[in-house]
Every structure is written in C-alpha cells, then in structure tokens.
Motif scaffolding. Structure first.
Motif, mmCIF file in Angstrom:
data_model
loop_
_atom_site.group_PDB
_atom_site.id
_atom_site.type_symbol
_atom_site.label_atom_id
_atom_site.label_comp_id
_atom_site.label_asym_id
_atom_site.label_seq_id
_atom_site.Cartn_x
_atom_site.Cartn_y
_atom_site.Cartn_z
ATOM 1 N N MET A 1 50.099 49.675 34.715
ATOM 2 C CA MET A 1 48.835 49.465 34.062
ATOM 3 C C MET A 1 47.893 48.802 35.049
ATOM 4 S SD MET A 1 47.973 46.480 31.318
ATOM 5 C CE MET A 1 49.398 46.785 30.401
ATOM 6 N N ALA A 2 46.815 49.447 35.412
ATOM 7 C CA ALA A 2 45.847 48.880 36.327
ATOM 8 C C ALA A 2 44.893 48.005 35.541
ATOM 9 C CB ALA A 2 45.088 49.984 37.054
ATOM 10 N N ALA A 3 44.915 46.724 35.832
ATOM 11 C CA ALA A 3 44.097 45.791 35.077
ATOM 12 C C ALA A 3 42.817 45.437 35.815
ATOM 13 C CB ALA A 3 44.898 44.522 34.801
ATOM 14 N N GLY A 4 42.519 46.153 36.879
ATOM 15 C CA GLY A 4 41.304 45.866 37.602
ATOM 16 C C GLY A 4 41.470 44.767 38.636
ATOM 17 N N THR A 5 42.690 44.332 38.876
ATOM 18 C CA THR A 5 42.910 43.303 39.885
ATOM 19 C C THR A 5 43.000 43.915 41.260
ATOM 20 O OG1 THR A 5 45.308 43.432 39.657
ATOM 21 C CG2 THR A 5 44.154 41.803 38.292
ATOM 22 N N GLY A 6 43.129 45.236 41.314
ATOM 23 C CA GLY A 6 43.256 45.898 42.598
ATOM 24 C C GLY A 6 44.655 45.821 43.151
ATOM 25 N N THR A 7 45.571 45.208 42.395
ATOM 26 C CA THR A 7 46.922 45.039 42.898
ATOM 27 C C THR A 7 47.968 45.372 41.859
ATOM 28 O OG1 THR A 7 46.845 42.730 42.279
ATOM 29 C CG2 THR A 7 46.287 43.248 44.569
ATOM 30 N N ALA A 8 47.575 45.994 40.776
ATOM 31 C CA ALA A 8 48.540 46.301 39.726
ATOM 32 C C ALA A 8 49.644 47.174 40.281
ATOM 33 C CB ALA A 8 47.845 47.009 38.565
ATOM 34 N N GLY A 9 50.855 46.864 39.908
ATOM 35 C CA GLY A 9 52.000 47.635 40.360
ATOM 36 C C GLY A 9 52.387 47.330 41.792
ATOM 37 N N SER A 10 51.963 46.191 42.318
ATOM 38 C CA SER A 10 52.244 45.890 43.715
ATOM 39 C C SER A 10 53.407 44.921 43.874
ATOM 40 C CB SER A 10 50.993 45.322 44.389
ATOM 41 O OG SER A 10 50.623 44.110 43.770
ATOM 42 N N GLY A 11 54.319 44.881 42.912
ATOM 43 C CA GLY A 11 55.455 43.980 42.997
ATOM 44 C C GLY A 11 56.243 44.160 44.276
ATOM 45 N N THR A 12 56.351 45.408 44.756
ATOM 46 C CA THR A 12 57.075 45.641 45.999
ATOM 47 C C THR A 12 56.271 45.169 47.200
ATOM 48 O OG1 THR A 12 56.176 47.878 46.105
ATOM 49 C CG2 THR A 12 58.350 47.617 45.083
ATOM 50 N N ASP A 13 54.953 44.987 47.044
ATOM 51 C CA ASP A 13 54.118 44.522 48.137
ATOM 52 C C ASP A 13 54.129 43.000 48.267
ATOM 53 O OD1 ASP A 13 53.385 47.141 48.596
ATOM 54 O OD2 ASP A 13 51.595 47.010 47.343
ATOM 55 N N GLU A 14 54.707 42.304 47.295
ATOM 56 C CA GLU A 14 54.696 40.847 47.321
ATOM 57 C C GLU A 14 55.342 40.287 48.567
ATOM 58 O OE1 GLU A 14 56.264 39.167 43.761
ATOM 59 O OE2 GLU A 14 54.875 40.271 42.522
ATOM 60 N N ALA A 15 56.413 40.900 49.035
ATOM 61 C CA ALA A 15 57.091 40.404 50.222
ATOM 62 C C ALA A 15 56.187 40.499 51.442
ATOM 63 C CB ALA A 15 58.381 41.174 50.461
ATOM 64 N N ALA A 16 55.256 41.457 51.430
ATOM 65 C CA ALA A 16 54.356 41.646 52.560
ATOM 66 C C ALA A 16 53.162 40.695 52.494
ATOM 67 C CB ALA A 16 53.877 43.089 52.611
ATOM 68 N N LEU A 17 52.918 40.086 51.345
ATOM 69 C CA LEU A 17 51.781 39.185 51.205
ATOM 70 C C LEU A 17 52.040 37.885 51.952
ATOM 71 C CD1 LEU A 17 50.684 39.274 47.448
ATOM 72 C CD2 LEU A 17 49.365 40.002 49.421
ATOM 73 N N GLY A 18 51.081 37.481 52.746
ATOM 74 C CA GLY A 18 51.145 36.173 53.369
ATOM 75 C C GLY A 18 50.692 35.118 52.376
ATOM 76 N N TYR A 19 50.904 33.871 52.717
ATOM 77 C CA TYR A 19 50.510 32.785 51.830
ATOM 78 C C TYR A 19 49.013 32.825 51.543
ATOM 79 C CZ TYR A 19 49.176 28.220 50.185
ATOM 80 O OH TYR A 19 48.619 27.207 49.446
ATOM 81 N N GLU A 20 48.216 32.953 52.584
ATOM 82 C CA GLU A 20 46.764 32.924 52.415
ATOM 83 C C GLU A 20 46.279 34.078 51.542
ATOM 84 O OE1 GLU A 20 48.300 32.574 55.327
ATOM 85 O OE2 GLU A 20 47.794 30.529 55.921
ATOM 86 N N GLN A 21 46.853 35.262 51.736
ATOM 87 C CA GLN A 21 46.466 36.414 50.926
ATOM 88 C C GLN A 21 46.805 36.179 49.458
ATOM 89 O OE1 GLN A 21 48.856 39.118 53.277
ATOM 90 N NE2 GLN A 21 47.039 40.335 53.732
ATOM 91 N N ALA A 22 48.022 35.708 49.212
ATOM 92 C CA ALA A 22 48.453 35.456 47.834
ATOM 93 C C ALA A 22 47.601 34.367 47.198
ATOM 94 C CB ALA A 22 49.932 35.073 47.804
ATOM 95 N N ARG A 23 47.310 33.315 47.962
ATOM 96 C CA ARG A 23 46.482 32.227 47.443
ATOM 97 C C ARG A 23 45.081 32.715 47.094
ATOM 98 N NH1 ARG A 23 44.802 28.789 51.955
ATOM 99 N NH2 ARG A 23 43.407 30.573 52.089
ATOM 100 N N ASP A 24 44.490 33.494 47.993
ATOM 101 C CA ASP A 24 43.134 33.996 47.747
ATOM 102 C C ASP A 24 43.090 34.911 46.527
ATOM 103 O OD1 ASP A 24 42.304 32.543 49.929
ATOM 104 O OD2 ASP A 24 42.155 34.282 51.270
ATOM 105 N N GLU A 25 44.098 35.764 46.402
ATOM 106 C CA GLU A 25 44.130 36.652 45.232
ATOM 107 C C GLU A 25 44.349 35.840 43.960
ATOM 108 O OE1 GLU A 25 46.498 40.468 43.356
ATOM 109 O OE2 GLU A 25 46.765 40.062 45.494
ATOM 110 N N LEU A 26 45.181 34.819 44.036
ATOM 111 C CA LEU A 26 45.419 33.955 42.878
ATOM 112 C C LEU A 26 44.134 33.250 42.457
ATOM 113 C CD1 LEU A 26 47.299 32.652 40.819
ATOM 114 C CD2 LEU A 26 47.981 31.009 42.589
ATOM 115 N N ILE A 27 43.367 32.795 43.417
ATOM 116 C CA ILE A 27 42.079 32.157 43.110
ATOM 117 C C ILE A 27 41.172 33.133 42.366
ATOM 118 C CG2 ILE A 27 39.945 31.281 44.162
ATOM 119 C CD1 ILE A 27 41.779 30.025 46.350
ATOM 120 N N GLU A 28 41.144 34.380 42.822
ATOM 121 C CA GLU A 28 40.310 35.390 42.168
ATOM 122 C C GLU A 28 40.806 35.677 40.747
ATOM 123 O OE1 GLU A 28 37.323 37.882 41.290
ATOM 124 O OE2 GLU A 28 37.453 36.509 42.990
ATOM 125 N N VAL A 29 42.112 35.733 40.559
ATOM 126 C CA VAL A 29 42.675 35.957 39.222
ATOM 127 C C VAL A 29 42.266 34.812 38.294
ATOM 128 C CG1 VAL A 29 44.853 35.971 37.921
ATOM 129 C CG2 VAL A 29 44.600 37.426 39.936
#
Length: 92
Positions: A1-29
């Motif tokens: 389900m794409a919720a407009g976050t631009g990252t829906a269904g990216s559970g497999t991409d989590e390992a590739a996320l750096g701390y800063e990327q994850a933090r920035d996306e979390l701030i946006e969420v």
C-alpha cells in the motif's frame, strides 16, 4: 500500500538506509502526522513506517556504540599491555 511516503514496501531497503537517511525520513513522517489532513489508512501507514525507521535508527546507533566501545576497550588493553611490559617512559 503506497501511503505517499515514497518508501512504502521498502522493508528490504531498510538495511541499506544509513542513520541520517532514516532520521530524515522519520522527521518527515512525523511532520506529516502532526500536520494532519491524512486519511486514517494513510496515517496508520505513516505510523508504521515511522516505527520501522525508528528501529533502523536505534540499530544504527547501537552499532555505532558497540564500535566505539570496542575501540575504547582495545585502546585500554593496549595501554595496559604497554604499562605491564614496562614500556612507559614516565620514570625518566
């Protein structure tokens, strides 16, 4: 389900996320959730993504802490070994 976050269904991409990327996306969420105006379904999807991102951040921080602890322990061990072998020149 794409919720407009631009990252829906990216559970497999989590390992590739750096701390800063994850933090920035979390701030946006969080911003989007606080702003409101989203449907219940989208809000739930954003919340779930936020939880995933928080876990990524926590794991990255725990990994960094472990690396720092290991480095400090190695440094202490080297200093103790140097002191035990009489390699110190503080007695001159």
């Amino acid at each position: 389900m794409a919720a407009g976050t631009g990252t829906a269904g990216s559970g497999t991409d989590e390992a590739a996320l750096g701390y800063e990327q994850a933090r920035d996306e979390l701030i946006e969420v969080v911003r989007r959730l606080e702003a409101g105006g989203t449907s219940l379904e989208e809000s739930l999807a954003l919340w779930e993504r936020g939880e995933e991102l928080a876990k990524v951040c926590r794991r990255r921080l725990e990994g960094a802490r472990a690396r720092l602890d290991a480095s400090l322990a190695a440094e202490r061990a080297a200093e103790e070994a140097e002191g035990a072998s009489g390699g110190g020149d503080g007695d001159e």
